[in-house]
Scaffold this motif. Structure first.
Motif, PDB file in Angstrom:
ATOM      1  N   ARG A  40       0.821  -1.220   0.000  1.00  0.00           N
ATOM      2  CA  ARG A  40       0.000   0.000   0.000  1.00  0.00           C
ATOM      3  C   ARG A  40       0.854   1.270   0.000  1.00  0.00           C
ATOM      4  O   ARG A  40       0.330   2.367   0.161  1.00  0.00           O
ATOM      5  CB  ARG A  40      -0.945  -0.014   1.215  1.00  0.00           C
ATOM      6  N   ALA A  41       2.158   1.117  -0.166  1.00  0.00           N
ATOM      7  CA  ALA A  41       3.065   2.274  -0.208  1.00  0.00           C
ATOM      8  C   ALA A  41       2.977   2.945  -1.574  1.00  0.00           C
ATOM      9  O   ALA A  41       2.609   2.317  -2.571  1.00  0.00           O
ATOM     10  CB  ALA A  41       4.496   1.805   0.069  1.00  0.00           C
ATOM     11  N   PRO A  42       3.344   4.260  -1.627  1.00  0.00           N
ATOM     12  CA  PRO A  42       3.803   5.097  -0.506  1.00  0.00           C
ATOM     13  C   PRO A  42       2.643   5.722   0.253  1.00  0.00           C
ATOM     14  O   PRO A  42       1.541   5.874  -0.275  1.00  0.00           O
ATOM     15  CB  PRO A  42       4.643   6.162  -1.212  1.00  0.00           C
ATOM     16  N   TYR A  43       2.911   6.094   1.505  1.00  0.00           N
ATOM     17  CA  TYR A  43       1.912   6.729   2.347  1.00  0.00           C
ATOM     18  C   TYR A  43       1.873   8.251   2.157  1.00  0.00           C
ATOM     19  O   TYR A  43       0.901   8.894   2.545  1.00  0.00           O
ATOM     20  CB  TYR A  43       2.234   6.472   3.827  1.00  0.00           C
ATOM     21  N   GLY A  44       2.935   8.833   1.628  1.00  0.00           N
ATOM     22  CA  GLY A  44       3.146  10.274   1.679  1.00  0.00           C
ATOM     23  C   GLY A  44       2.011  11.145   1.200  1.00  0.00           C
ATOM     24  O   GLY A  44       1.785  12.227   1.749  1.00  0.00           O
ATOM     25  N   ASN A  45       1.259  10.724   0.179  1.00  0.00           N
ATOM     26  CA  ASN A  45       0.198  11.567  -0.373  1.00  0.00           C
ATOM     27  C   ASN A  45      -1.199  11.176   0.113  1.00  0.00           C
ATOM     28  O   ASN A  45      -2.194  11.714  -0.384  1.00  0.00           O
ATOM     29  CB  ASN A  45       0.236  11.509  -1.902  1.00  0.00           C
ATOM     30  N   ARG A  46      -1.275  10.259   1.068  1.00  0.00           N
ATOM     31  CA  ARG A  46      -2.584   9.794   1.535  1.00  0.00           C
ATOM     32  C   ARG A  46      -3.108  10.681   2.668  1.00  0.00           C
ATOM     33  O   ARG A  46      -2.367  11.426   3.294  1.00  0.00           O
ATOM     34  CB  ARG A  46      -2.485   8.336   1.994  1.00  0.00           C
ATOM     35  N   SER A  47      -4.398  10.568   2.951  1.00  0.00           N
ATOM     36  CA  SER A  47      -5.035  11.392   3.975  1.00  0.00           C
ATOM     37  C   SER A  47      -4.666  10.915   5.373  1.00  0.00           C
ATOM     38  O   SER A  47      -4.183   9.794   5.566  1.00  0.00           O
ATOM     39  CB  SER A  47      -6.561  11.324   3.821  1.00  0.00           C
ATOM     40  N   VAL A 155      10.668   9.018  -2.843  1.00  0.00           N
ATOM     41  CA  VAL A 155      10.332   7.659  -2.378  1.00  0.00           C
ATOM     42  C   VAL A 155      10.030   6.719  -3.548  1.00  0.00           C
ATOM     43  O   VAL A 155      10.541   5.597  -3.589  1.00  0.00           O
ATOM     44  CB  VAL A 155       9.171   7.684  -1.362  1.00  0.00           C
ATOM     45  N   PRO A 156       9.212   7.132  -4.537  1.00  0.00           N
ATOM     46  CA  PRO A 156       9.005   6.239  -5.685  1.00  0.00           C
ATOM     47  C   PRO A 156      10.307   5.892  -6.412  1.00  0.00           C
ATOM     48  O   PRO A 156      10.488   4.751  -6.858  1.00  0.00           O
ATOM     49  CB  PRO A 156       8.062   7.047  -6.589  1.00  0.00           C
ATOM     50  N   LEU A 157      11.210   6.857  -6.535  1.00  0.00           N
ATOM     51  CA  LEU A 157      12.503   6.575  -7.172  1.00  0.00           C
ATOM     52  C   LEU A 157      13.290   5.536  -6.389  1.00  0.00           C
ATOM     53  O   LEU A 157      13.910   4.635  -6.971  1.00  0.00           O
ATOM     54  CB  LEU A 157      13.329   7.871  -7.271  1.00  0.00           C
ATOM     55  N   ILE A 158      13.267   5.657  -5.076  1.00  0.00           N
ATOM     56  CA  ILE A 158      14.024   4.740  -4.236  1.00  0.00           C
ATOM     57  C   ILE A 158      13.379   3.363  -4.210  1.00  0.00           C
ATOM     58  O   ILE A 158      14.063   2.339  -4.331  1.00  0.00           O
ATOM     59  CB  ILE A 158      14.159   5.322  -2.815  1.00  0.00           C
ATOM     60  N   GLU A 159      12.068   3.310  -4.044  1.00  0.00           N
ATOM     61  CA  GLU A 159      11.365   2.021  -3.973  1.00  0.00           C
ATOM     62  C   GLU A 159      11.516   1.235  -5.281  1.00  0.00           C
ATOM     63  O   GLU A 159      11.577   0.006  -5.269  1.00  0.00           O
ATOM     64  CB  GLU A 159       9.882   2.244  -3.672  1.00  0.00           C
ATOM     65  N   SER A 160      11.602   1.943  -6.407  1.00  0.00           N
ATOM     66  CA  SER A 160      11.745   1.264  -7.695  1.00  0.00           C
ATOM     67  C   SER A 160      13.181   0.892  -8.025  1.00  0.00           C
ATOM     68  O   SER A 160      13.440   0.145  -8.967  1.00  0.00           O
ATOM     69  CB  SER A 160      11.208   2.160  -8.816  1.00  0.00           C
ATOM     70  N   GLY A 161      14.118   1.432  -7.257  1.00  0.00           N
ATOM     71  CA  GLY A 161      15.535   1.187  -7.527  1.00  0.00           C
ATOM     72  C   GLY A 161      16.137   2.157  -8.531  1.00  0.00           C
ATOM     73  O   GLY A 161      17.336   2.096  -8.825  1.00  0.00           O
ATOM     74  N   ASP A 162      15.331   3.102  -9.050  1.00  0.00           N
ATOM     75  CA  ASP A 162      15.817   4.036 -10.063  1.00  0.00           C
ATOM     76  C   ASP A 162      16.663   5.161  -9.481  1.00  0.00           C
ATOM     77  O   ASP A 162      17.203   5.972 -10.241  1.00  0.00           O
ATOM     78  CB  ASP A 162      14.631   4.655 -10.821  1.00  0.00           C
ATOM     79  N   TYR A 163      16.770   5.228  -8.166  1.00  0.00           N
ATOM     80  CA  TYR A 163      17.542   6.295  -7.539  1.00  0.00           C
ATOM     81  C   TYR A 163      19.023   6.237  -7.900  1.00  0.00           C
ATOM     82  O   TYR A 163      19.753   7.224  -7.775  1.00  0.00           O
ATOM     83  CB  TYR A 163      17.385   6.249  -6.016  1.00  0.00           C
ATOM     84  N   LYS A 164      19.495   5.092  -8.366  1.00  0.00           N
ATOM     85  CA  LYS A 164      20.901   4.937  -8.725  1.00  0.00           C
ATOM     86  C   LYS A 164      21.221   5.570 -10.077  1.00  0.00           C
ATOM     87  O   LYS A 164      22.383   5.846 -10.382  1.00  0.00           O
ATOM     88  CB  LYS A 164      21.275   3.458  -8.774  1.00  0.00           C
ATOM     89  N   ASN A 165      20.214   5.770 -10.895  1.00  0.00           N
ATOM     90  CA  ASN A 165      20.431   6.273 -12.249  1.00  0.00           C
ATOM     91  C   ASN A 165      20.771   7.761 -12.249  1.00  0.00           C
ATOM     92  O   ASN A 165      20.398   8.507 -11.346  1.00  0.00           O
ATOM     93  CB  ASN A 165      19.181   6.032 -13.103  1.00  0.00           C
ATOM     94  N   HIS A 259      15.478  -5.266  -3.039  1.00  0.00           N
ATOM     95  CA  HIS A 259      15.687  -3.870  -2.672  1.00  0.00           C
ATOM     96  C   HIS A 259      15.953  -3.707  -1.174  1.00  0.00           C
ATOM     97  O   HIS A 259      16.788  -2.888  -0.772  1.00  0.00           O
ATOM     98  CB  HIS A 259      14.475  -3.027  -3.079  1.00  0.00           C
ATOM     99  N   ALA A 260      15.263  -4.478  -0.356  1.00  0.00           N
ATOM    100  CA  ALA A 260      15.409  -4.345   1.090  1.00  0.00           C
ATOM    101  C   ALA A 260      16.810  -4.701   1.561  1.00  0.00           C
ATOM    102  O   ALA A 260      17.323  -4.103   2.506  1.00  0.00           O
ATOM    103  CB  ALA A 260      14.372  -5.219   1.798  1.00  0.00           C
ATOM    104  N   SER A 261      17.440  -5.654   0.900  1.00  0.00           N
ATOM    105  CA  SER A 261      18.789  -6.058   1.290  1.00  0.00           C
ATOM    106  C   SER A 261      19.771  -4.905   1.145  1.00  0.00           C
ATOM    107  O   SER A 261      20.731  -4.786   1.917  1.00  0.00           O
ATOM    108  CB  SER A 261      19.244  -7.261   0.455  1.00  0.00           C
ATOM    109  N   GLU A 262      19.544  -4.022   0.160  1.00  0.00           N
ATOM    110  CA  GLU A 262      20.408  -2.852  -0.013  1.00  0.00           C
ATOM    111  C   GLU A 262      20.241  -1.885   1.157  1.00  0.00           C
ATOM    112  O   GLU A 262      21.217  -1.292   1.627  1.00  0.00           O
ATOM    113  CB  GLU A 262      20.079  -2.141  -1.315  1.00  0.00           C
TER     114      GLU A 262
END
Length: 278
Positions: A40-47, A155-165, A259-262
């Motif tokens: 159910r992530a990310p929580y950031g934009n939810r009420s 957060v979406p960049l990190i959760e997807s692994g794209d933060y390395k790009n 991803h969690a192992s990183e």
């Protein structure tokens, strides 16, 4: 005699593993159970109501697994759900259990890092809009000027692994520029999301060298150690067999483990769970 249980560590995703890693380094003897609500992530934009509902479901599930103490290693959940859980939910349903967050421990010490008394706070939309850091820091350091910046794409960049790009650098610089435009006096930046330490290298690369970048892992770990010292009655309820369990609400556990192992710094093998059945 009441059975002893693990310390629960909760996050909406995998960012809380950066705090979990610091806690394990500081307090290695205890048993731990980690739950990431990745489904159910990310929580950031939810009420507020939705974040409270999701967080409380996860907390109750962790209680059912035997956790007498839970750390919300999630700034959004700490900002939008913790107070209601502590003041309304626990007294009526689980008065013998405790849920702690990451905002107050950070607010208690952040003023020790700055000389100019101007700090920046980087967080999710939910954390920034809640105003929790403004209120908590005002309580402990009323002389500080706090400048906030929401970073909704991090957060979406990190959760997807794209933060390395290399493409991620554009969004890192964008939010940092917006923050620094608020004041030339900022000398300390707080990473008010447990995902953000994975961007720390990129963040520092786009900042002047004199600006401190502060993560929450070591701060929360020390705060937990102090809490257990002050509350021996809780410390005695915690198992100390060095057990580590990982759960996720994402049905693709292999993707979570990768991803969690990183984040955690070692190999993770997780189990899927549906917290809504609790």
């Amino acid at each position: 005699m009441t059975a002893k249980g693990p310390i629960g560590i909760f996050d909406s995703g995998i960012g809380g593993l950066t705090v979990f890693r610091s806690i394990v380094e500081k307090l290695p003897a205890y048993d731990y159970l980690y739950l990431g609500d990745n489904g159910r992530a990310p929580y950031g934009n939810r009420s507020f109501n939705t974040i409270h509902q999701y967080t409380w479901e996860c907390v109750q599930w962790m209680f059912a697994q035997g956790c007498p103490l839970i750390i919300l290693a999630c700034n959004t959940a700490s900002a939008k759900a913790l107070r209601t859980i502590q003041q309304n939910d626990l007294p009526t349903t689980h008065p013998d259990k405790r849920v702690l967050g990451v905002i107050r421990p950070t607010a208690e010490v952040i003023g020790d890092y700055t000389k100019t008394r101007h700090i920046g706070v980087l967080g999710t939309n939910g954390t920034v809009q809640s105003g929790s850091y403004l209120l908590e820091i005002e309580h402990f350091f009323p002389d500080l000027k706090v400048h906030q910046q929401a970073c909704p794409l991090w957060v979406p960049l990190i959760e997807s692994g794209d933060y390395k790009n290399e493409g991620a650098d554009y969004f890192v610089k964008q939010y940092l520029d917006e923050l620094m435009a608020q004041s030339n006096d900022i000398d300390t930046i707080l990473l008010a999301c447990t995902h953000y330490p994975l961007l720390q290298g990129k963040i520092k690369a786009h900042l002047p060298s004199h600006i401190k970048v502060v993560g929450q892992g070591d701060i929360v770990a020390q705060s937990l150690a102090d809490y257990l010292h002050r509350h021996p009655e809780m410390e005695q309820r915690l198992a100390q067999d060095r057990s580590r369990q990982f759960f996720t609400t994402m049905d693709n556990t292999a993707e979570f483990d990768k991803h969690a192992s990183e984040f955690f710094g070692s190999i993770i093998k997780s189990t899927f769970t549906d917290v809504r059945q609790c």
